[in-house]
Every structure is written in structure tokens, then in C-alpha cells.
Design a protein around this motif. Structure first.
Motif, PDB file in Angstrom:
ATOM      1  N   PRO A 208     -43.286 123.549  58.362  1.00 45.34           N
ATOM      2  CA  PRO A 208     -43.731 124.692  59.163  1.00 45.34           C
ATOM      3  C   PRO A 208     -42.640 125.752  59.339  1.00 45.34           C
ATOM      4  N   HIS A 209     -41.383 125.346  59.329  1.00 43.56           N
ATOM      5  CA  HIS A 209     -40.278 126.306  59.474  1.00 43.56           C
ATOM      6  C   HIS A 209     -40.227 127.244  58.264  1.00 43.56           C
ATOM      7  N   VAL A 210     -40.412 126.706  57.071  1.00 42.75           N
ATOM      8  CA  VAL A 210     -40.433 127.535  55.856  1.00 42.75           C
ATOM      9  C   VAL A 210     -41.602 128.512  55.922  1.00 42.75           C
ATOM     10  N   ARG A 211     -42.751 128.028  56.327  1.00 47.23           N
ATOM     11  CA  ARG A 211     -43.922 128.914  56.424  1.00 47.23           C
ATOM     12  C   ARG A 211     -43.694 130.020  57.446  1.00 47.23           C
ATOM     13  N   LYS A 212     -43.051 129.684  58.561  1.00 42.90           N
ATOM     14  CA  LYS A 212     -42.758 130.688  59.595  1.00 42.90           C
ATOM     15  C   LYS A 212     -41.788 131.742  59.053  1.00 42.90           C
ATOM     16  N   ILE A 213     -40.771 131.316  58.324  1.00 39.72           N
ATOM     17  CA  ILE A 213     -39.824 132.258  57.726  1.00 39.72           C
ATOM     18  C   ILE A 213     -40.553 133.200  56.777  1.00 39.72           C
ATOM     19  N   LEU A 214     -41.414 132.651  55.929  1.00 43.29           N
ATOM     20  CA  LEU A 214     -42.154 133.483  54.973  1.00 43.29           C
ATOM     21  C   LEU A 214     -43.061 134.474  55.697  1.00 43.29           C
ATOM     22  N   GLU A 215     -43.658 134.043  56.783  1.00 40.36           N
ATOM     23  CA  GLU A 215     -44.511 134.938  57.573  1.00 40.36           C
ATOM     24  C   GLU A 215     -43.685 136.079  58.169  1.00 40.36           C
ATOM     25  N   LEU A 216     -42.514 135.747  58.707  1.00 37.15           N
ATOM     26  CA  LEU A 216     -41.646 136.776  59.281  1.00 37.15           C
ATOM     27  C   LEU A 216     -41.154 137.750  58.211  1.00 37.15           C
ATOM     28  N   LEU A 217     -40.815 137.229  57.050  1.00 34.04           N
ATOM     29  CA  LEU A 217     -40.381 138.101  55.952  1.00 34.04           C
ATOM     30  C   LEU A 217     -41.510 139.034  55.524  1.00 34.04           C
ATOM     31  N   ASP A 218     -42.718 138.496  55.458  1.00 35.15           N
ATOM     32  CA  ASP A 218     -43.857 139.291  55.036  1.00 35.15           C
ATOM     33  C   ASP A 218     -44.154 140.423  56.010  1.00 35.15           C
ATOM     34  N   LYS A 219     -43.955 140.189  57.297  1.00 30.23           N
ATOM     35  CA  LYS A 219     -44.258 141.192  58.316  1.00 30.23           C
ATOM     36  C   LYS A 219     -43.095 142.147  58.590  1.00 30.23           C
ATOM     37  N   SER A 220     -41.919 141.820  58.107  1.00 32.08           N
ATOM     38  CA  SER A 220     -40.729 142.601  58.431  1.00 32.08           C
ATOM     39  C   SER A 220     -40.687 143.940  57.701  1.00 32.08           C
ATOM     40  N   PRO A 221     -40.276 144.993  58.416  1.00 33.76           N
ATOM     41  CA  PRO A 221     -40.082 146.277  57.736  1.00 33.76           C
ATOM     42  C   PRO A 221     -38.809 146.279  56.871  1.00 33.76           C
ATOM     43  N   HIS A 222     -37.904 145.313  57.118  1.00 30.71           N
ATOM     44  CA  HIS A 222     -36.654 145.212  56.365  1.00 30.71           C
ATOM     45  C   HIS A 222     -36.419 143.766  55.910  1.00 30.71           C
ATOM     46  N   PRO A 223     -37.257 143.263  55.000  1.00 29.94           N
ATOM     47  CA  PRO A 223     -37.123 141.858  54.588  1.00 29.94           C
ATOM     48  C   PRO A 223     -35.798 141.566  53.885  1.00 29.94           C
ATOM     49  N   ASP A 224     -35.195 142.552  53.241  1.00 28.18           N
ATOM     50  CA  ASP A 224     -33.922 142.318  52.558  1.00 28.18           C
ATOM     51  C   ASP A 224     -32.834 141.880  53.531  1.00 28.18           C
ATOM     52  N   GLN A 225     -32.823 142.451  54.729  1.00 25.18           N
ATOM     53  CA  GLN A 225     -31.842 142.051  55.733  1.00 25.18           C
ATOM     54  C   GLN A 225     -32.095 140.633  56.217  1.00 25.18           C
ATOM     55  N   LEU A 226     -33.364 140.317  56.448  1.00 22.21           N
ATOM     56  CA  LEU A 226     -33.705 138.966  56.896  1.00 22.21           C
ATOM     57  C   LEU A 226     -33.414 137.923  55.820  1.00 22.21           C
ATOM     58  N   MET A 227     -33.626 138.289  54.554  1.00 20.01           N
ATOM     59  CA  MET A 227     -33.364 137.356  53.457  1.00 20.01           C
ATOM     60  C   MET A 227     -31.919 136.872  53.489  1.00 20.01           C
ATOM     61  N   GLN A 228     -30.992 137.775  53.740  1.00 19.08           N
ATOM     62  CA  GLN A 228     -29.579 137.384  53.808  1.00 19.08           C
ATOM     63  C   GLN A 228     -29.365 136.342  54.896  1.00 19.08           C
ATOM     64  N   GLU A 229     -30.018 136.522  56.016  1.00 22.35           N
ATOM     65  CA  GLU A 229     -29.903 135.577  57.127  1.00 22.35           C
ATOM     66  C   GLU A 229     -30.536 134.230  56.773  1.00 22.35           C
ATOM     67  N   TYR A 230     -31.753 134.270  56.221  1.00 16.48           N
ATOM     68  CA  TYR A 230     -32.474 133.031  55.936  1.00 16.48           C
ATOM     69  C   TYR A 230     -31.886 132.263  54.754  1.00 16.48           C
ATOM     70  N   MET A 231     -31.181 132.947  53.873  1.00 13.97           N
ATOM     71  CA  MET A 231     -30.565 132.246  52.740  1.00 13.97           C
ATOM     72  C   MET A 231     -29.429 131.329  53.203  1.00 13.97           C
ATOM     73  N   LEU A 232     -29.047 131.417  54.457  1.00 14.58           N
ATOM     74  CA  LEU A 232     -28.045 130.506  55.012  1.00 14.58           C
ATOM     75  C   LEU A 232     -28.678 129.206  55.502  1.00 14.58           C
ATOM     76  N   GLU A 233     -30.004 129.178  55.552  1.00 19.03           N
ATOM     77  CA  GLU A 233     -30.710 127.974  55.995  1.00 19.03           C
ATOM     78  C   GLU A 233     -31.043 127.109  54.786  1.00 19.03           C
ATOM     79  N   PRO A 234     -30.543 125.877  54.749  1.00 21.70           N
ATOM     80  CA  PRO A 234     -30.745 125.013  53.581  1.00 21.70           C
ATOM     81  C   PRO A 234     -32.203 124.802  53.188  1.00 21.70           C
TER      82      PRO A 234
END
Length: 131
Positions: free
Chosen positions: A83-109
Motif C-alpha cells: 500500500p505504501h508504493v501505491r500511495k507514493i504512485l498516487e501522490l506522484l500522479d497528483k503532484s504538480p511537480h512529480p520530478d521533485q517528489l521522485m528525488q525524495e521517494y527514490m531514497l525509499e528502498p
């Protein structure tokens, strides 16, 4: 397109059969008769054609046939059970700046594992350019 119930100009489509309708009243009328999904494409080439076309492809654009392979990956399906992966994908999809969030989430194994699984499908190791 014309409303399937009254023939007037339609603004909406039935989520099941994709038939056009113009109002809540016509939608309710339409729902009185069972509808079904319209027939879909039979082979993979037709599925690719109808599901995905690119208006502005770039050198980084993933080929539609490779994207279809994502559906078949057991590893990706396993990652998506989290569910955590799905939540991240949902947040990325809704974000106006997904590139910034990607950098943050790429730190999560767990998210990195999902991304690696996707890359294995769309860019298998034997196809990676060694530049």
C-alpha cells in the motif's frame, strides 16, 4: 455525438458501455437496461494502437509495446501489493511537480525496488547502451 436516450447533444458517456448521454435523467433511463463493455481489440498490436499514442514523443519515450509488458510482470505486481508504493504512485500522479517528489521517494528502498522492476521490463539489461 447525440444522447442515446433523447437524441440531444451529449456531454457525458456511460462508464460501462461508453454510450453518450446528456443529463442525469437520460443516464438513469440508460441504466434501466443492462449495458456491457464495447468489444475491445483482439490482438496486442490493436491494443497498443487503441490504448496509447504519443502526441510529442522524445528520445526517452517508452515504446507502447514495452509498456504493455509492465502488465505481465510478476515482480511489478508484487511491488504494487504494498500500500505504501501505491500511495507514493498516487501522490506522484497528483503532484504538480512529480520530478521533485521522485528525488525524495527514490531514497525509499521499497519505491526503488518498484522502479528497478519497471526498468527491467522496459529497458532490459541486454538493451542498455554502455556509453
Amino acid at each position: 455525438m447525440s444522447c442515446v436516450q433523447c437524441g440531444g447533444p451529449s456531454l457525458y458517456k456511460c462508464p460501462t458501455c461508453r454510450q453518450p448521454y446528456c443529463s442525469v435523467a437520460c443516464c438513469k433511463q440508460h441504466k434501466l437496461t443492462p449495458c456491457s463493455l464495447p468489444p475491445g481489440p483482439k490482438n496486442v498490436e490493436d491494443r497498443i494502437e487503441t490504448r496509447l499514442t504519443y502526441d510529442f514523443p522524445t528520445e526517452d519515450t517508452v515504446a507502447p509495446e514495452k509498456l504493455l509488458l509492465l502488465e505481465q510482470s510478476a515482480e511489478i505486481k508484487q511491488c504494487l501489493e504494498n500500500p505504501h508504493v501505491r500511495k507514493i504512485l498516487e501522490l506522484l500522479d497528483k503532484s504538480p511537480h512529480p520530478d521533485q517528489l521522485m528525488q525524495e521517494y527514490m531514497l525509499e528502498p521499497i519505491f526503488t525496488e518498484f522502479v528497478d522492476a519497471c526498468l527491467k521490463v522496459v529497458e532490459p539489461p541486454e538493451e542498455v547502451n554502455s556509453a
